[in-house]
Design an enzyme around this catalytic site. Structure first.
Site, PDB file in Angstrom:
ATOM      1  N   HIS A   1       0.623  -0.957  -0.446  1.00 31.71           N
ATOM      2  CA  HIS A   1      -0.191  -0.308   0.250  1.00 31.71           C
ATOM      3  C   HIS A   1       0.946   1.294   0.116  1.00 31.71           C
ATOM      4  O   HIS A   1       1.578   1.791  -0.843  1.00 31.71           O
ATOM      5  CB  HIS A   1      -1.344  -0.101   1.033  1.00 31.71           C
TER       6      HIS A   1
ATOM      7  N   HIS B   1      -2.753  -2.688  -9.328  1.00 31.60           N
ATOM      8  CA  HIS B   1      -3.487  -1.787  -8.653  1.00 31.60           C
ATOM      9  C   HIS B   1      -5.285  -2.279  -8.269  1.00 31.60           C
ATOM     10  O   HIS B   1      -5.057  -3.638  -9.385  1.00 31.60           O
ATOM     11  CB  HIS B   1      -3.490  -0.260  -9.199  1.00 31.60           C
TER      12      HIS B   1
ATOM     13  N   ASP C   1       2.667   5.590  -6.526  1.00 31.38           N
ATOM     14  CA  ASP C   1       4.023   4.994  -5.751  1.00 31.38           C
ATOM     15  C   ASP C   1       5.291   4.545  -7.195  1.00 31.38           C
ATOM     16  O   ASP C   1       5.890   4.864  -6.385  1.00 31.38           O
ATOM     17  CB  ASP C   1       3.985   4.036  -5.163  1.00 31.38           C
TER      18      ASP C   1
HETATM   19  C1  SDX Z   1      -1.489   2.208  -3.250  1.00 27.18           C
HETATM   20  O1  SDX Z   1      -6.259   0.716  -3.413  1.00 27.18           O
HETATM   21  C2  SDX Z   1      -5.695   1.862  -3.339  1.00 27.18           C
HETATM   22  O2  SDX Z   1      -6.352   2.997  -3.706  1.00 27.18           O
HETATM   23  C3  SDX Z   1      -4.961   2.202  -2.859  1.00 27.18           C
HETATM   24  C4  SDX Z   1      -3.612   3.595  -3.013  1.00 27.18           C
HETATM   25  C5  SDX Z   1      -4.010   4.993  -2.765  1.00 27.18           C
HETATM   26  O3  SDX Z   1      -4.117   5.843  -3.907  1.00 27.18           O
HETATM   27  O4  SDX Z   1      -4.939   4.022  -1.491  1.00 27.18           O
HETATM   28  O5  SDX Z   1      -3.872   3.669  -4.789  1.00 27.18           O
HETATM   29  C6  SDX Z   1      -2.252   3.201  -3.405  1.00 27.18           C
HETATM   30  O6  SDX Z   1      -1.466   1.380  -2.138  1.00 27.18           O
HETATM   31  C7  SDX Z   1      -0.991   1.579  -5.079  1.00 27.18           C
HETATM   32  C8  SDX Z   1      -0.031   0.198  -4.916  1.00 27.18           C
HETATM   33  C9  SDX Z   1       1.277   0.562  -4.385  1.00 27.18           C
HETATM   34  N1  SDX Z   1       1.218  -1.324  -4.121  1.00 27.18           N
HETATM   35  C10 SDX Z   1       2.570  -1.520  -5.303  1.00 27.18           C
HETATM   36  O7  SDX Z   1       2.469  -0.868  -6.353  1.00 27.18           O
HETATM   37  C11 SDX Z   1       2.623  -3.160  -5.015  1.00 27.18           C
HETATM   38  C12 SDX Z   1       3.346  -3.594  -6.468  1.00 27.18           C
HETATM   39  N2  SDX Z   1       2.250  -4.203  -6.474  1.00 27.18           N
HETATM   40  C13 SDX Z   1       1.184  -5.198  -5.551  1.00 27.18           C
HETATM   41  O8  SDX Z   1       1.306  -5.579  -5.127  1.00 27.18           O
HETATM   42  C14 SDX Z   1       0.208  -5.486  -6.511  1.00 27.18           C
HETATM   43  O9  SDX Z   1      -0.526  -4.796  -8.093  1.00 27.18           O
HETATM   44  C15 SDX Z   1      -1.055  -4.530  -5.926  1.00 27.18           C
HETATM   45  C16 SDX Z   1      -0.950  -4.780  -4.416  1.00 27.18           C
HETATM   46  C17 SDX Z   1      -1.015  -3.427  -6.146  1.00 27.18           C
HETATM   47  C18 SDX Z   1      -2.642  -4.706  -5.907  1.00 27.18           C
HETATM   48  O10 SDX Z   1      -2.131  -6.507  -6.290  1.00 27.18           O
HETATM   49  P1  SDX Z   1      -3.807  -7.583  -6.849  1.00 27.18           P
HETATM   50  O11 SDX Z   1      -4.839  -6.456  -7.455  1.00 27.18           O
HETATM   51  O12 SDX Z   1      -4.534  -8.353  -5.919  1.00 27.18           O
HETATM   52  O13 SDX Z   1      -2.959  -7.759  -8.040  1.00 27.18           O
HETATM   53  P2  SDX Z   1      -3.024  -9.696  -7.874  1.00 27.18           P
HETATM   54  O14 SDX Z   1      -2.366  -9.130  -6.662  1.00 27.18           O
HETATM   55  O15 SDX Z   1      -4.364 -10.175  -8.315  1.00 27.18           O
HETATM   56  O16 SDX Z   1      -2.238  -9.648  -9.229  1.00 27.18           O
HETATM   57  C19 SDX Z   1      -3.340 -10.243 -10.139  1.00 27.18           C
HETATM   58  C20 SDX Z   1      -1.992 -10.459 -10.927  1.00 27.18           C
HETATM   59  C21 SDX Z   1      -1.051 -11.760 -10.051  1.00 27.18           C
HETATM   60  O17 SDX Z   1      -0.386 -12.766 -11.431  1.00 27.18           O
HETATM   61  P3  SDX Z   1      -1.388 -14.404 -11.100  1.00 27.18           P
HETATM   62  O18 SDX Z   1      -2.030 -14.786  -9.761  1.00 27.18           O
HETATM   63  O19 SDX Z   1      -3.253 -13.259 -12.102  1.00 27.18           O
HETATM   64  O20 SDX Z   1      -0.567 -14.633 -12.686  1.00 27.18           O
HETATM   65  O21 SDX Z   1      -0.555  -9.599 -11.467  1.00 27.18           O
HETATM   66  C22 SDX Z   1       0.543 -10.448 -10.902  1.00 27.18           C
HETATM   67  C23 SDX Z   1       0.529 -10.776  -9.889  1.00 27.18           C
HETATM   68  O22 SDX Z   1       1.248 -12.319  -9.332  1.00 27.18           O
HETATM   69  N3  SDX Z   1       0.932  -8.979 -10.191  1.00 27.18           N
HETATM   70  C24 SDX Z   1       2.073  -8.703 -10.162  1.00 27.18           C
HETATM   71  C25 SDX Z   1       2.123  -7.400  -9.443  1.00 27.18           C
HETATM   72  N4  SDX Z   1       1.183  -6.943  -9.152  1.00 27.18           N
HETATM   73  C26 SDX Z   1       0.237  -7.872  -9.297  1.00 27.18           C
HETATM   74  N5  SDX Z   1       3.504  -9.498 -11.032  1.00 27.18           N
HETATM   75  C27 SDX Z   1       4.605  -8.043 -10.612  1.00 27.18           C
HETATM   76  N6  SDX Z   1       5.063  -7.358 -10.095  1.00 27.18           N
HETATM   77  C28 SDX Z   1       3.413  -6.632  -9.772  1.00 27.18           C
HETATM   78  N7  SDX Z   1       3.628  -5.315  -9.357  1.00 27.18           N
END
Ligand code: SDX
Length: 392
Positions: free
Chosen positions: A229, A270, A327
């Site tokens: 997050h 996201h 971010d």
């Molecule tokens: C914020 O909610 C909000 O509004 C939050 C926010 C706000 O203003 O409050 O916008 C701020 O928190 C932004 C997000 C910051 N976090 C990151 O950048 C951390 C990296 N991102 C990931 O951890 C992830 O993308 C999340 C947590 C942000 C979202 O997770 P999801 O939607 O649950 O995605 P997922 O885990 O279901 O992934 C879907 C697929 C998976 O692969 P498969 O199982 O389908 O094969 O995408 C892959 C994941 O492995 N994946 C990634 C990835 N994010 C998802 N693979 C590589 N790198 C990534 N960053």
């Protein structure tokens, strides 16, 4: 159907609450604060005006804004006893730990006199939080580097006042480039609210029990700290530094696609945006402008641009609709503004306090408000009888 936007019943049934504060269309990459597009607010407003908008639902008149600014300005001091509280932390405590603890402690200094049934006192609590979080945030930073705490100077504008509390030293007057305050103000606007993200939902869940607003915001700070997050902005910079140069981008993208690597592209993906995060677009353009105006040539910017380019044309990311989020670039700007890395998430918390208090206030007057009580899918043992220890 709210007369503005229609939702499919399925969406409404899974929604955690009704709110009129922020609207997101994740597929279209739309973000509205009280109906105003983030792009327009970023270009024309200020963080304190956005805070007013989020809390009150309308943009202020000049007179309303002057009075709001005056109220915030006159609640910036923290109780002197809080210095002893902060002095109780290890010198190398993470500023988010200190911010979370000190905001929770405001319950002890200000909540007892708060009549939560009185709208004026609830609003005062919101004003206190918007006013005091910058003071507590800067105090946490200065404690962590062994500098004396600087008191808020009420003759300064909100963001400039915060920068002075962060960086002013007794030995010499602080020379502040106006680009720095303007850039930070814009970043605060972009981080001010974002619908029911994890930390805002935490604030509302804690608020649904009737807990005081200081405890609610402290819980939001704790939730924001996580690297999935708000902690992602700090993690992005660490990731870019680990990648080091543009030559290593391809291998980083390959690692991020390998589930066993445990490596994710921080700042990518996201829960809601399955298109470009509109804030990321604004910050991306801002990065070039701010670094140019400050004459900063940061090699990490080239790494970030190459990483984004490589990911956006890679099927793994395209198929999963993984785009840069708010971010991804913000850390590069914070670094150019000389904000220490360990303070990046504190910047996010400072800005998001405006959204958190707006949601807390909205919740207090929601006639349908009930205590939050998520359910679960039970995956444990079926019913069974107790077995005496000597029989096991
Ligand atoms: C914020 O909610 C909000 O509004 C939050 C926010 C706000 O203003 O409050 O916008 C701020 O928190 C932004 C997000 C910051 N976090 C990151 O950048 C951390 C990296 N991102 C990931 O951890 C992830 O993308 C999340 C947590 C942000 C979202 O997770 P999801 O939607 O649950 O995605 P997922 O885990 O279901 O992934 C879907 C697929 C998976 O692969 P498969 O199982 O389908 O094969 O995408 C892959 C994941 O492995 N994946 C990634 C990835 N994010 C998802 N693979 C590589 N790198 C990534 N960053």
């Amino acid at each position: 159907d709210t007369g503005y936007f229609t939702f499919d019943p399925g969406f409404v049934s899974t929604a955690s609450c009704r709110s009129a504060i922020t609207y997101i269309d994740g597929d279209a990459g739309v973000l509205l604060y009280r109906g105003y597009p983030i792009e327009q607010l970023a270009a024309k407003s200020s963080f304190l005006e956005v805070a007013y908008l989020l809390i009150n639902g309308e943009l202020p008149t000049a007179k309303e804004f002057e009075s709001f600014t005056d109220e915030v300005t006159h609640h910036t001091m923290m109780h002197e006893a809080l210095k002893s509280f902060l002095n109780g932390f290890r010198h190398d405590a993470h500023p988010m730990a200190m911010l979370c603890g000190s905001v929770a402690s405001l319950s002890a200094f200000y909540h007892d006199s708060l009549d939560m049934a009185d709208p004026a006192q609830r609003r005062l609590a919101a004003i206190r939080l918007i006013a005091k979080v910058p003071t507590l945030a800067s105090a946490a930073y200065r404690y962590s580097i062994g500098w004396p705490i600087r008191y808020p100077r009420n003759n300064l504008e909100y963001v400039t006042r915060f920068l002075h509390m962060m960086f002013e030293v007794p030995s010499e007057p602080l020379e502040l480039n106006p680009v720095v305050a303007k850039a930070l103000d814009l970043l605060f606007i972009l981080h001010a609210d974002h619908e029911q993200n994890a930390s805002t939902s935490t604030v509302r869940l804690v608020g649904s029990t009737g807990a005081n607003p200081y405890a609610c915001v402290a819980a939001g700070i704790a939730a924001l700290w996580g690297p999935a997050h708000g902690g992602a902005n700090e993690a992005v910079l660490e990731m870019l530094q680990e990648i080091g140069t543009a030559n290593n981008v391809e291998s980083a993208v390959a690692r991020a696609k390998d589930k066993n690597s445990g490596f994710r592209l921080m700042g990518f993906g996201h829960r809601v945006y399955k298109n470009f995060d509109p804030r990321a677009k604004i910050i991306r353009e801002m990065t070039h402008k701010v670094l140019g105006e400050l004459g900063v040539d940061d090699p990490l910017l080239e790494v970030a641009l190459k990483l984004e380019e490589a990911a956006l044309k890679d099927d793994y990311f395209v198929q999963r609709k993984l785009y840069p989020n708010v971010d991804f670039y913000s850390g590069i700007i914070y670094k150019a503004l000389k904000i220490p890395t360990e303070m990046f998430t504190v910047m996010f918390a400072l800005a998001r306090t405006a959204g958190w208090v707006a949601h807390w206030l909205e919740q207090q007057v929601d006639p349908d408000q009930k205590i939050g009580r998520p359910r679960q899918v039970y995956t444990g043992a079926t019913e069974r009888d107790y077995v005496a220890m000597d029989k096991r």
